[in-house]
Design a protein around this motif. Structure first.
Motif, short mmCIF file in Angstrom:
data_model
loop_
_atom_site.label_atom_id
_atom_site.label_comp_id
_atom_site.label_asym_id
_atom_site.label_seq_id
_atom_site.Cartn_x
_atom_site.Cartn_y
_atom_site.Cartn_z
N HIS A 48 46.67 78.46 65.00
CA HIS A 48 45.33 78.97 64.68
C HIS A 48 45.15 79.13 63.17
N LEU A 49 46.20 79.51 62.48
CA LEU A 49 46.14 79.58 61.01
C LEU A 49 45.88 78.19 60.43
N ALA A 50 46.63 77.19 60.91
CA ALA A 50 46.44 75.82 60.41
C ALA A 50 45.03 75.33 60.71
N LEU A 51 44.51 75.62 61.90
CA LEU A 51 43.15 75.22 62.25
C LEU A 51 42.12 75.92 61.37
N SER A 52 42.34 77.19 61.08
CA SER A 52 41.42 77.92 60.21
C SER A 52 41.43 77.36 58.80
N MET A 53 42.62 77.07 58.31
CA MET A 53 42.72 76.49 56.96
C MET A 53 42.07 75.10 56.92
N GLY A 54 42.30 74.29 57.94
CA GLY A 54 41.68 72.97 57.99
C GLY A 54 40.17 73.07 58.08
N GLY A 55 39.68 74.00 58.90
CA GLY A 55 38.23 74.21 59.01
C GLY A 55 37.64 74.65 57.70
N GLY A 56 38.33 75.54 57.01
CA GLY A 56 37.86 75.98 55.70
C GLY A 56 37.84 74.85 54.69
N ALA A 57 38.85 73.99 54.74
CA ALA A 57 38.94 72.86 53.81
C ALA A 57 37.80 71.88 54.03
N TYR A 58 37.55 71.50 55.30
CA TYR A 58 36.48 70.51 55.50
C TYR A 58 35.12 71.13 55.23
N CYS A 59 34.94 72.42 55.51
CA CYS A 59 33.67 73.08 55.18
C CYS A 59 33.48 73.15 53.66
N ALA A 60 34.55 73.47 52.93
CA ALA A 60 34.45 73.54 51.46
C ALA A 60 34.10 72.19 50.87
N LEU A 61 34.68 71.12 51.40
CA LEU A 61 34.37 69.78 50.90
C LEU A 61 32.99 69.30 51.36
N LEU A 62 32.57 69.79 52.53
CA LEU A 62 31.27 69.37 53.06
C LEU A 62 30.11 70.11 52.40
N ALA A 63 30.33 71.32 51.90
CA ALA A 63 29.24 72.14 51.33
C ALA A 63 28.47 71.41 50.23
N PRO A 64 29.13 70.80 49.23
CA PRO A 64 28.34 70.10 48.21
C PRO A 64 27.60 68.88 48.77
N VAL A 65 28.17 68.26 49.79
CA VAL A 65 27.49 67.12 50.43
C VAL A 65 26.21 67.62 51.11
N LEU A 66 26.33 68.72 51.84
CA LEU A 66 25.14 69.28 52.51
C LEU A 66 24.08 69.70 51.50
N LEU A 67 24.51 70.26 50.36
CA LEU A 67 23.54 70.63 49.32
C LEU A 67 22.82 69.39 48.77
N ARG A 68 23.56 68.32 48.58
CA ARG A 68 22.95 67.07 48.11
C ARG A 68 21.99 66.51 49.16
#
Length: 175
Positions: free
Chosen positions: A101-121
Motif C-alpha cells: 500500500h505504501l508503494a501504491l501510494s507513492m506511485g499514485g503520488g508520482a503519476y499525479c505529480a507528473l500529470l498535474a502540469p499536463v492537466l494545467l496545460r
C-alpha cells in the motif's frame, strides 16, 4: 506524458498483485464477514481506475474536461484515505500488505505529480476530448482498464451480496 503512462502501468500491475495476493488469496475479503464496506470502497476505486486507465490511454482531457479528470483523481485519493481507515478499523494488515500500500501510494503520488502540469496545460485549451494514440501503452492501459472494470464490478457485487448476510436489527417494536 510517457512517464505518466508508464507509472500508471506500474500502478496497475502493483494494484493487481495487491488485490490478487493480499485481498483475495491471503484475506479472502469477498467472503470475510465485516468486509462489506472495504469491498465497496475497493469496487468504487477500481471503477475509477478503469476510467483513468482508459481515459489517459486514448484522450487528452482539454478545457473543462481537465478539471473533471482532476476531480476523478481527487475522489480516488479520498477513497484511498477512507480505505486505509476502514482497513485499520476492521482487520490487521500484514507487513507485506502495508508495504504494498505504501508503494501504491507513492506511485499514485508520482503519476499525479507528473500529470498535474499536463492537466494545467490541457485546461487552458478549448474543451474537448482529443483522441490520441500512444501505441502499445494505449493498448496495455486499455487491457488494464477492462480488467479493473470487471474486478470493480465483481467487488461491488461482493459488497452488495454481503448486505443480505447482515444481521437484522431487533427494534422491540411489534410488526
Amino acid at each position: 506524458m510517457s512517464a505518466v503512462l508508464w507509472l500508471l502501468v506500474a500502478q496497475g500491475v502493483l494494484g493487481a498483485i495487491d488485490v490478487l495476493l493480499n485481498h483475495e488469496w491471503l484475506e479472502d475479503l469477498p467472503h470475510r464477514p465485516g468486509a462489506m464496506l472495504e469491498q465497496a470502497i475497493h469496487g468504487g476505486r477500481e471503477l475509477l481506475y478503469a476510467l483513468v486507465f482508459a481515459g489517459l490511454a486514448w484522450f487528452e482531457w482539454r478545457g473543462a474536461y481537465a478539471l473533471l479528470f482532476a476531480g476523478l483523481l481527487i475522489i480516488e485519493v479520498l477513497l484511498t484515505a477512507w480505505d486505509f481507515v476502514e482497513e485499520d478499523r476492521t482487520r490487521r494488515l500484514s507487513a507485506m500488505e502495508r508495504v504494498m500500500h505504501l508503494a501504491l501510494s507513492m506511485g499514485g503520488g508520482a503519476y499525479c505529480a507528473l500529470l498535474a502540469p499536463v492537466l494545467l496545460r490541457w485546461q487552458q485549451q478549448v474543451t474537448s476530448l482529443h483522441f490520441i494514440d500512444y501505441g502499445p501503452v494505449s493498448w496495455l492501459l486499455s487491457v488494464m482498464a477492462v480488467g479493473v472494470l470487471v474486478w470493480g464490478v465483481r467487488d461491488a457485487m461482493a459488497a452488495w451480496s454481503m448486505t443480505s448476510r447482515l444481521p437484522v436489527a431487533v427494534t422491540g417494536e411489534p410488526s
